[in-house]
Scaffold this motif. Sequence first.
Motif, PDB file in Angstrom:
ATOM      1  N   GLY A  64      -4.611  -9.574  -6.708  1.00 24.95           N
ATOM      2  CA  GLY A  64      -6.204  -9.561  -6.732  1.00 24.95           C
ATOM      3  C   GLY A  64      -6.623  -9.379  -8.365  1.00 24.95           C
ATOM      4  O   GLY A  64      -7.866  -9.934  -8.445  1.00 24.95           O
ATOM      5  N   VAL A 107      -9.599 -11.773  -9.279  1.00 32.29           N
ATOM      6  CA  VAL A 107     -10.882 -11.329  -9.873  1.00 32.29           C
ATOM      7  C   VAL A 107     -11.028 -11.847 -11.307  1.00 32.29           C
ATOM      8  O   VAL A 107     -12.298 -12.418 -11.665  1.00 32.29           O
ATOM      9  CB  VAL A 107     -11.048  -9.881  -9.638  1.00 32.29           C
ATOM     10  CG1 VAL A 107     -12.444  -9.330 -10.489  1.00 32.29           C
ATOM     11  CG2 VAL A 107     -11.220  -9.394  -8.083  1.00 32.29           C
ATOM     12  N   TYR A 146      -6.359  -5.163 -15.511  1.00 31.36           N
ATOM     13  CA  TYR A 146      -5.229  -4.264 -15.224  1.00 31.36           C
ATOM     14  C   TYR A 146      -4.503  -3.881 -16.593  1.00 31.36           C
ATOM     15  O   TYR A 146      -4.143  -4.341 -17.850  1.00 31.36           O
ATOM     16  CB  TYR A 146      -3.901  -5.393 -14.713  1.00 31.36           C
ATOM     17  CG  TYR A 146      -3.046  -4.767 -13.824  1.00 31.36           C
ATOM     18  CD1 TYR A 146      -3.234  -4.384 -12.517  1.00 31.36           C
ATOM     19  CD2 TYR A 146      -1.815  -4.052 -14.413  1.00 31.36           C
ATOM     20  CE1 TYR A 146      -2.209  -3.749 -11.644  1.00 31.36           C
ATOM     21  CE2 TYR A 146      -0.937  -3.339 -13.356  1.00 31.36           C
ATOM     22  CZ  TYR A 146      -1.275  -3.489 -12.084  1.00 31.36           C
ATOM     23  OH  TYR A 146      -0.260  -2.767 -11.331  1.00 31.36           O
ATOM     24  N   VAL A 196     -12.852  -0.921  -9.809  1.00 29.40           N
ATOM     25  CA  VAL A 196     -13.334  -1.715  -8.818  1.00 29.40           C
ATOM     26  C   VAL A 196     -13.665  -1.167  -7.223  1.00 29.40           C
ATOM     27  O   VAL A 196     -14.267  -1.629  -6.282  1.00 29.40           O
ATOM     28  CB  VAL A 196     -12.229  -2.873  -8.300  1.00 29.40           C
ATOM     29  CG1 VAL A 196     -12.079  -3.779  -9.228  1.00 29.40           C
ATOM     30  CG2 VAL A 196     -11.013  -2.108  -7.760  1.00 29.40           C
ATOM     31  N   ASN A 245     -15.378  -5.712  -6.476  1.00 26.12           N
ATOM     32  CA  ASN A 245     -14.982  -6.988  -6.194  1.00 26.12           C
ATOM     33  C   ASN A 245     -16.041  -7.852  -5.826  1.00 26.12           C
ATOM     34  O   ASN A 245     -16.964  -7.422  -5.181  1.00 26.12           O
ATOM     35  CB  ASN A 245     -13.719  -7.155  -5.344  1.00 26.12           C
ATOM     36  CG  ASN A 245     -12.296  -6.638  -6.041  1.00 26.12           C
ATOM     37  OD1 ASN A 245     -11.240  -6.397  -5.252  1.00 26.12           O
ATOM     38  ND2 ASN A 245     -12.268  -6.214  -6.980  1.00 26.12           N
ATOM     39  N   TYR A 257      -2.855   2.333   0.797  1.00 24.61           N
ATOM     40  CA  TYR A 257      -4.269   2.460   0.120  1.00 24.61           C
ATOM     41  C   TYR A 257      -4.611   0.871  -0.635  1.00 24.61           C
ATOM     42  O   TYR A 257      -3.587   0.122  -0.798  1.00 24.61           O
ATOM     43  CB  TYR A 257      -4.413   3.213  -1.011  1.00 24.61           C
ATOM     44  CG  TYR A 257      -3.187   3.303  -1.970  1.00 24.61           C
ATOM     45  CD1 TYR A 257      -2.272   4.514  -1.939  1.00 24.61           C
ATOM     46  CD2 TYR A 257      -3.457   2.706  -2.958  1.00 24.61           C
ATOM     47  CE1 TYR A 257      -1.211   4.384  -2.836  1.00 24.61           C
ATOM     48  CE2 TYR A 257      -2.188   2.661  -3.997  1.00 24.61           C
ATOM     49  CZ  TYR A 257      -1.279   3.368  -3.701  1.00 24.61           C
ATOM     50  OH  TYR A 257      -0.209   3.491  -4.811  1.00 24.61           O
ATOM     51  N   GLU A 258      -5.710   0.627  -0.625  1.00 23.85           N
ATOM     52  CA  GLU A 258      -6.429  -0.362  -1.495  1.00 23.85           C
ATOM     53  C   GLU A 258      -7.257   0.273  -2.423  1.00 23.85           C
ATOM     54  O   GLU A 258      -8.368   0.739  -2.106  1.00 23.85           O
ATOM     55  CB  GLU A 258      -6.978  -1.263  -0.372  1.00 23.85           C
ATOM     56  CG  GLU A 258      -5.982  -2.192   0.167  1.00 23.85           C
ATOM     57  CD  GLU A 258      -5.330  -3.151  -0.711  1.00 23.85           C
ATOM     58  OE1 GLU A 258      -5.868  -3.794  -1.560  1.00 23.85           O
ATOM     59  OE2 GLU A 258      -4.071  -3.442  -0.428  1.00 23.85           O
ATOM     60  N   PHE A 279      -9.754  -1.642  -3.448  1.00 29.48           N
ATOM     61  CA  PHE A 279     -10.879  -2.216  -3.044  1.00 29.48           C
ATOM     62  C   PHE A 279     -10.518  -3.074  -1.765  1.00 29.48           C
ATOM     63  O   PHE A 279     -11.041  -2.850  -0.590  1.00 29.48           O
ATOM     64  CB  PHE A 279     -11.641  -3.312  -3.829  1.00 29.48           C
ATOM     65  CG  PHE A 279     -12.763  -3.809  -3.419  1.00 29.48           C
ATOM     66  CD1 PHE A 279     -14.176  -3.206  -3.542  1.00 29.48           C
ATOM     67  CD2 PHE A 279     -12.792  -5.180  -2.832  1.00 29.48           C
ATOM     68  CE1 PHE A 279     -15.270  -3.701  -2.944  1.00 29.48           C
ATOM     69  CE2 PHE A 279     -13.810  -5.739  -2.199  1.00 29.48           C
ATOM     70  CZ  PHE A 279     -15.217  -5.211  -2.572  1.00 29.48           C
ATOM     71  N   LEU A 336      -9.743  -7.155  -1.780  1.00 23.89           N
ATOM     72  CA  LEU A 336     -10.193  -8.148  -2.010  1.00 23.89           C
ATOM     73  C   LEU A 336     -10.150  -9.099  -0.785  1.00 23.89           C
ATOM     74  O   LEU A 336     -10.964  -9.774  -0.502  1.00 23.89           O
ATOM     75  CB  LEU A 336      -9.833  -8.964  -3.362  1.00 23.89           C
ATOM     76  CG  LEU A 336     -10.496 -10.152  -3.626  1.00 23.89           C
ATOM     77  CD1 LEU A 336     -11.832 -10.156  -3.698  1.00 23.89           C
ATOM     78  CD2 LEU A 336      -9.726 -10.771  -4.822  1.00 23.89           C
TER      79      LEU A 336
HETATM   80  O1  GMT Z   1      -1.299  -4.806  -5.263  1.00 26.19           O
HETATM   81  C1  GMT Z   1      -2.347  -5.578  -5.051  1.00 26.19           C
HETATM   82  O2  GMT Z   1      -2.726  -5.957  -4.077  1.00 26.19           O
HETATM   83  C2  GMT Z   1      -2.495  -6.517  -6.380  1.00 26.19           C
HETATM   84  C3  GMT Z   1      -3.378  -5.588  -7.115  1.00 26.19           C
HETATM   85  C4  GMT Z   1      -3.655  -6.202  -8.433  1.00 26.19           C
HETATM   86  O3  GMT Z   1      -4.100  -5.461  -9.320  1.00 26.19           O
HETATM   87  O4  GMT Z   1      -3.333  -7.644  -8.800  1.00 26.19           O
HETATM   88  O5  GMT Z   1      -4.702  -5.656  -6.385  1.00 26.19           O
HETATM   89  C5  GMT Z   1      -5.639  -4.849  -6.637  1.00 26.19           C
HETATM   90  O6  GMT Z   1      -6.846  -5.196  -7.168  1.00 26.19           O
HETATM   91  C6  GMT Z   1      -7.594  -5.989  -6.232  1.00 26.19           C
HETATM   92  C7  GMT Z   1      -8.720  -6.639  -7.165  1.00 26.19           C
HETATM   93  O7  GMT Z   1      -9.535  -5.617  -7.947  1.00 26.19           O
HETATM   94  C8  GMT Z   1      -8.103  -5.036  -5.008  1.00 26.19           C
HETATM   95  O8  GMT Z   1      -8.863  -5.681  -4.524  1.00 26.19           O
HETATM   96  C9  GMT Z   1      -7.001  -4.565  -4.542  1.00 26.19           C
HETATM   97  O9  GMT Z   1      -7.522  -3.623  -3.401  1.00 26.19           O
HETATM   98  C10 GMT Z   1      -5.964  -3.793  -5.466  1.00 26.19           C
HETATM   99  N1  GMT Z   1      -4.891  -3.438  -4.607  1.00 26.19           N
HETATM  100  C11 GMT Z   1      -4.585  -2.253  -4.569  1.00 26.19           C
HETATM  101  O10 GMT Z   1      -5.207  -1.258  -4.859  1.00 26.19           O
HETATM  102  C12 GMT Z   1      -3.143  -1.783  -3.843  1.00 26.19           C
END
Ligand code: GMT
Length: 376
Positions: free
Chosen positions: A13, A17, A93, A152, A175, A282-283, A285, A287
Amino acid sequence: MTIGIVCYPTFGGSGVVATELGKQLALLGNEIHFISYQQPVRLDAFYPNIYYHEVNAYNYALFEGAPPYESTLASKLVDVILNHNIDILHVHYAIPHAAVAYFVKKILARKGKQIPVITTLHGTDITLIGKDKSFAPVVEFSINESDVVTVVSEYLKQETYKNFDIQKDIQVIYNFIDCHKAIQSNTHECARMLLNQNERVITHVSNFRPIKRIADIVKGFALIREKIPSKLLLVGDGPDRQEIENLVRDLNLQSAVLFLGKQENISLIYALSDVFIMASEYESFGLAALEAMAAGVPVVTTKTGGLPELNIDGETGFTFELGDINTMANKTLEILSQPALFKTMQQNALKRAKIFDTTTIIPQYINIYNQLLSNR
Ligand code: GMT
């Protein structure tokens, strides 16, 4: 403006983004330079105003196959920033990009060039890897040294303050999605190939990591399929793929669960989908859930992390407690079996996705860039 963007080039993600942000900024007339070790997957064509600079690993016998990426990335950034007159460096990141950005800032200051740095935190760079003591001091330091830090979701903001000693304001920029592009109507051919008559479609898209809990989705789907003829489309790939394939065989669901692999353009798949499920631990966000909603697909997600900031329980879909497979299945069945509810949730999902449209979110980044440049 001329903006340097550092990101991971993969399907993750954060890379998506970063790349979509660069594409939108370029459309608005800014010059964008992506710097990464591979062409970002979403940078899939020629785009005016966009340039890509590859960081090539420097292998030397002493490195024993582990070349120091941070140093080659920093050197490449110094070169690109100086030779292309970059105004702002935006890193996505934290690990290792925020630390490399700090280093680059110091190198350039010695050469008489001030480069403002904005760091966007995406999730696992804080909640999973970042807070591990292998990285924590470096992450904390480089967040504090960034000129601007964005996250995010509100959830990720709180997690960042909770896990690190942060002495600066963190701004939430959600996002985003281009809602106009997300709708895809030409699905008949695809549907004919994948589905039997009357089958409903449940979709999940992810990088197949343990955090995504895809086994929960497959087990929940087994319950759904007992009641309604349906297929589960699993899009993406990653470390848990084999385990999930084994589970599908154990549950004798081979003909109902389709592994579609990594897909660059998933709007066609969303267009076929009736419900999108996300069972993540957990997430920050989520995406992929937003992408589904922008295609008018109701979402059934865990109520963890930043997901409730996106998916409004009972409106845009439903939420369930982590691991509660029965509720996941029952709520999905509720949507699939009640045409009026299904329709309302489709409309609500789309309406909510519009809150996160590029036209609303991109200007928030542009404001930050303008502020940074006016402070120089
Ligand atoms: O683990 C992932 O899903 C990938 C990760 C990334 O940093 O590449 O995704 C994160 O960033 C996305 C874009 O901002 C968010 O929508 C996802 O929710 C987030 N993943 C997690 O928090 C697990």
